[in-house]
Design a protein around this motif. Structure first.
Motif, PDB file in Angstrom:
ATOM      1  N   GLN A 107       0.847  -1.183   0.000  1.00  0.00           N
ATOM      2  CA  GLN A 107       0.000   0.000   0.000  1.00  0.00           C
ATOM      3  C   GLN A 107       0.884   1.234   0.000  1.00  0.00           C
ATOM      4  O   GLN A 107       1.855   1.314   0.755  1.00  0.00           O
ATOM      5  CB  GLN A 107      -0.928   0.001   1.217  1.00  0.00           C
ATOM      6  CG  GLN A 107      -1.920  -1.149   1.215  1.00  0.00           C
ATOM      7  CD  GLN A 107      -2.967  -1.025   2.301  1.00  0.00           C
ATOM      8  OE1 GLN A 107      -3.158   0.027   2.899  1.00  0.00           O
ATOM      9  NE2 GLN A 107      -3.659  -2.127   2.566  1.00  0.00           N
ATOM     10  N   GLN A 151       2.087   3.174   3.231  1.00  0.00           N
ATOM     11  CA  GLN A 151       2.994   2.613   4.222  1.00  0.00           C
ATOM     12  C   GLN A 151       4.259   3.465   4.350  1.00  0.00           C
ATOM     13  O   GLN A 151       4.820   3.930   3.362  1.00  0.00           O
ATOM     14  CB  GLN A 151       3.372   1.179   3.821  1.00  0.00           C
ATOM     15  CG  GLN A 151       2.203   0.222   3.881  1.00  0.00           C
ATOM     16  CD  GLN A 151       2.552  -1.161   3.370  1.00  0.00           C
ATOM     17  OE1 GLN A 151       2.235  -1.488   2.237  1.00  0.00           O
ATOM     18  NE2 GLN A 151       3.191  -1.967   4.202  1.00  0.00           N
ATOM     19  N   GLN A 201      -1.537  -0.415  -3.767  1.00  0.00           N
ATOM     20  CA  GLN A 201      -2.860   0.171  -3.582  1.00  0.00           C
ATOM     21  C   GLN A 201      -2.719   1.642  -3.206  1.00  0.00           C
ATOM     22  O   GLN A 201      -1.934   2.011  -2.340  1.00  0.00           O
ATOM     23  CB  GLN A 201      -3.619  -0.569  -2.484  1.00  0.00           C
ATOM     24  CG  GLN A 201      -3.936  -2.014  -2.799  1.00  0.00           C
ATOM     25  CD  GLN A 201      -4.619  -2.727  -1.657  1.00  0.00           C
ATOM     26  OE1 GLN A 201      -4.685  -2.224  -0.541  1.00  0.00           O
ATOM     27  NE2 GLN A 201      -5.132  -3.919  -1.908  1.00  0.00           N
ATOM     28  N   GLY A 202      -3.500   2.483  -3.872  1.00  0.00           N
ATOM     29  CA  GLY A 202      -3.512   3.903  -3.544  1.00  0.00           C
ATOM     30  C   GLY A 202      -2.380   4.715  -4.123  1.00  0.00           C
ATOM     31  O   GLY A 202      -2.224   5.900  -3.769  1.00  0.00           O
ATOM     32  N   TYR A 255       1.937  -6.676   2.723  1.00  0.00           N
ATOM     33  CA  TYR A 255       1.609  -5.955   3.964  1.00  0.00           C
ATOM     34  C   TYR A 255       0.965  -6.861   5.009  1.00  0.00           C
ATOM     35  O   TYR A 255       0.327  -6.387   5.939  1.00  0.00           O
ATOM     36  CB  TYR A 255       0.740  -4.725   3.684  1.00  0.00           C
ATOM     37  CG  TYR A 255      -0.530  -4.953   2.923  1.00  0.00           C
ATOM     38  CD1 TYR A 255      -1.696  -5.338   3.570  1.00  0.00           C
ATOM     39  CD2 TYR A 255      -0.583  -4.749   1.539  1.00  0.00           C
ATOM     40  CE1 TYR A 255      -2.863  -5.533   2.877  1.00  0.00           C
ATOM     41  CE2 TYR A 255      -1.763  -4.944   0.834  1.00  0.00           C
ATOM     42  CZ  TYR A 255      -2.890  -5.334   1.510  1.00  0.00           C
ATOM     43  OH  TYR A 255      -4.064  -5.527   0.807  1.00  0.00           O
TER      44      TYR A 255
END
Length: 401
Positions: free
Chosen positions: A243, A246, A268-269, A305
C-alpha cells in the motif's frame, strides 16, 4: 436438499465474498440452496448475484463508538459490532431472528458474523462458524491477546472479556434469553472450521478437535504479470503487493531500484504520477491487482503488507517474504510468519533499517528458503481451490447437511 444461509457481518474487502463463493458453489453442486446475507451489498452484483444466488443485507451496527474502552483481544472486534450497547445489540439480534423467520434456512454458516452466532443461541437453527484464524479465536480460557508478542497484554484479557460479556448478557436479558456463560461459547470447535494454514494461525492454543482446513484466497484473478526485463537469469525477482501509504513504501522501492532486481509491484492507492516517478528499468508498477499465483511462481521473494491471503499464497508458492504490516490483524500474520522462519516482519514504528541490506539478507538465507519450499510441499493438500470442498465434506461428516 437443505437451504443454507451464508452470513457475513464484519471485515472489509473481497476476501469474505471469495471465501463464501467457493463454499456456495460446492453447496449448490451438491444440490443445496444457498442464500447470502452480506455486510457490503455494493460488492455483490458482479460476483455473487451474477452467479444466480439470492443476496440480502446483513443486520449491521452503524453507530460510531465515542471514547471506546481499550480492548486488546477479540473482545475489541465484538465491541465494533455493537456489543457494548445492550439495547442496540438486542435490536441486531432481533433483526437476525426476523430474517431467519422469513427465509426459514436449515443451516446458518457465519463468515465473521459473531452477532448472528449469538442470535442463533437457543434457536432451532443450527449454526456453524467458518473463517480464518483471526475470526475464530481459541476458546480455552479468555480470548488471547492480539499483540501476543507483548507480554503485558496477557494479564488484561480476562477483564476485556468480562466487560463484553456483561453487556451481551444485558442484551440477551432484554429478549428473555438465558445468559451466555462465556464469550468463548460462540465458537464451539465441534461447529467451527478454520480456513488458514496451521503454521500461519493468528493465535495459538486451539483445542485439538478444532478443524483447520487450509488456506482460502483467490490467486488467479487480476492482470497477468508483466515483468521488467534486462536483468540476468541469476538476479532475484521480486513480487510486491503493498500500500502506498505505508511508511516504508518509498524506501523499499528505492532499495529495489538501487539493487537492480526485476520487481513487479502493485501498490494500492499509488497515484499514476507517483508510479511514474518511482519506476525504473527494473521496477514496474502494475495498473491493477495482479494474478498472485502466476506472479509468485516466477518470483524469488514476496513483499506484502501481511494480509492473510497474500502471506498464505507466498507460503504455498514456497517463497520467502518480507511483511510490512499496517493494522493489528496484519501484524499478527507478520509475526507468525517470522516465528515460523518463513520470512521477516518489519513492524510499524520499528527502528530505521537499511532496506537494501535487509532484502539481500532474505535472498541469501538458504535455510529460510529451504523451510519455505518444504512447507509448500507439505501443504499442497491445503491449497485454496478445494477449500469449499473441504468445508462441505466436514459439514456432511458432522451431520450438518
Amino acid at each position: 436438499m437443505s437451504r443454507v444461509l451464508l452470513a457475513w457481518e464484519l471485515g472489509q474487502g473481497l476476501g469474505h465474498i471469495d471465501r463464501m463463493l467457493m463454499l456456495a458453489r460446492e453447496l449448490r453442486r451438491r444440490g443445496h440452496e444457498v442464500i447470502f446475507t452480506l455486510r457490503d451489498l455494493a460488492r455483490a452484483h458482479g460476483r455473487i448475484a451474477a452467479e444466480g444466488f439470492v443476496v440480502l443485507q446483513s443486520p449491521l451496527w452503524l453507530a460510531q463508538m465515542v471514547n471506546p474502552p481499550r480492548l486488546g483481544n477479540y473482545s475489541a472486534v465484538l465491541a465494533t459490532a455493537g456489543w457494548l450497547d445492550p439495547e442496540g445489540l438486542a435490536g441486531l439480534l432481533l433483526g437476525w431472528r426476523n430474517l431467519w423467520a422469513q427465509l426459514k434456512p436449515d443451516l446458518l454458516i457465519a463468515d465473521h458474523a459473531p452477532t448472528a452466532l449469538l442470535a442463533a443461541r437457543g434457536q432451532v437453527l443450527p449454526a456453524w462458524a467458518v473463517g480464518n484464524s483471526f475470526e475464530l479465536p481459541p476458546t480455552r480460557g479468555s480470548f488471547p491477546p492480539m499483540e501476543f508478542w507483548l507480554e503485558r497484554e496477557q494479564a488484561q484479557c480476562a477483564g476485556y472479556d468480562a466487560l463484553l460479556l456483561r453487556h451481551a448478557n444485558r442484551a440477551l436479558a432484554l429478549l428473555g434469553d438465558p445468559p451466555l456463560a462465556t464469550l468463548q461459547d460462540l465458537f464451539t470447535p465441534s461447529r467451527s472450521a478454520i480456513l488458514s494454514l496451521p503454521e500461519l494461525m493468528h493465535y495459538e492454543g486451539y483445542d485439538a478437535e478444532m478443524p483447520v482446513l487450509g488456506a482460502s484466497y483467490v490467486g488467479d484473478r487480476g492482470l497477468a504479470p508483466e515483468w521488467p526485463g534486462g536483468a540476468g537469469s541469476n538476479v532475484p525477482r521480486v513480487f510486491a503487493y503493498l500500500q502506498a501509504k505505508q511508511a516504508d513504501f518509498v524506501p523499499v522501492m528505492t532499495a529495489l531500484k538501487r539493487l537492480g532486481w526485476p520487481s513487479l509491484v502493485y501498490a494500492q492507492g499509488l497515484a499514476p504520477q507517483a508510479a511514474e516517478r518511482l519506476a525504473g528499468p527494473n521496477l514496474r508498477f502494475a495498473a491493477g491487482p495482479v494474478q498472485s499465483d502466476a506472479a509468485l511462481r516466477d518470483a524469488d521473494l514476496s513483499l506484502n503488507y501481511g494480509s492473510v491471503g497474500m502471506v498464505s499464497a507466498a507460503a504455498l508458492a514456497g517463497k520467502p517474504q518480507l511483511a510490512l504490516p499496517i493494522h493489528t490483524e496484519q501484524q499478527m500474520s507478520a509475526q507468525r510468519l517470522q516465528r515460523a522462519g518463513l520470512g521477516l516482519a518489519l513492524m510499524p514504528g520499528a527502528p530505521a533499517v537499511d532496506h537494501a541490506a535487509l532484502l539481500q539478507s532474505l535472498v541469501a538465507d538458504q535455510r529460510m528458503l529451504g523451510r519455505t519450499r518444504l512447507l509448500a510441499l507439505q501443504r499442497q493438500d491445503m491449497r485454496p481451490k478445494a477449500s469449499g470442498v473441504r468445508v462441505v465434506d466436514l459439514l456432511e461428516a458432522r451431520g450438518a447437511l
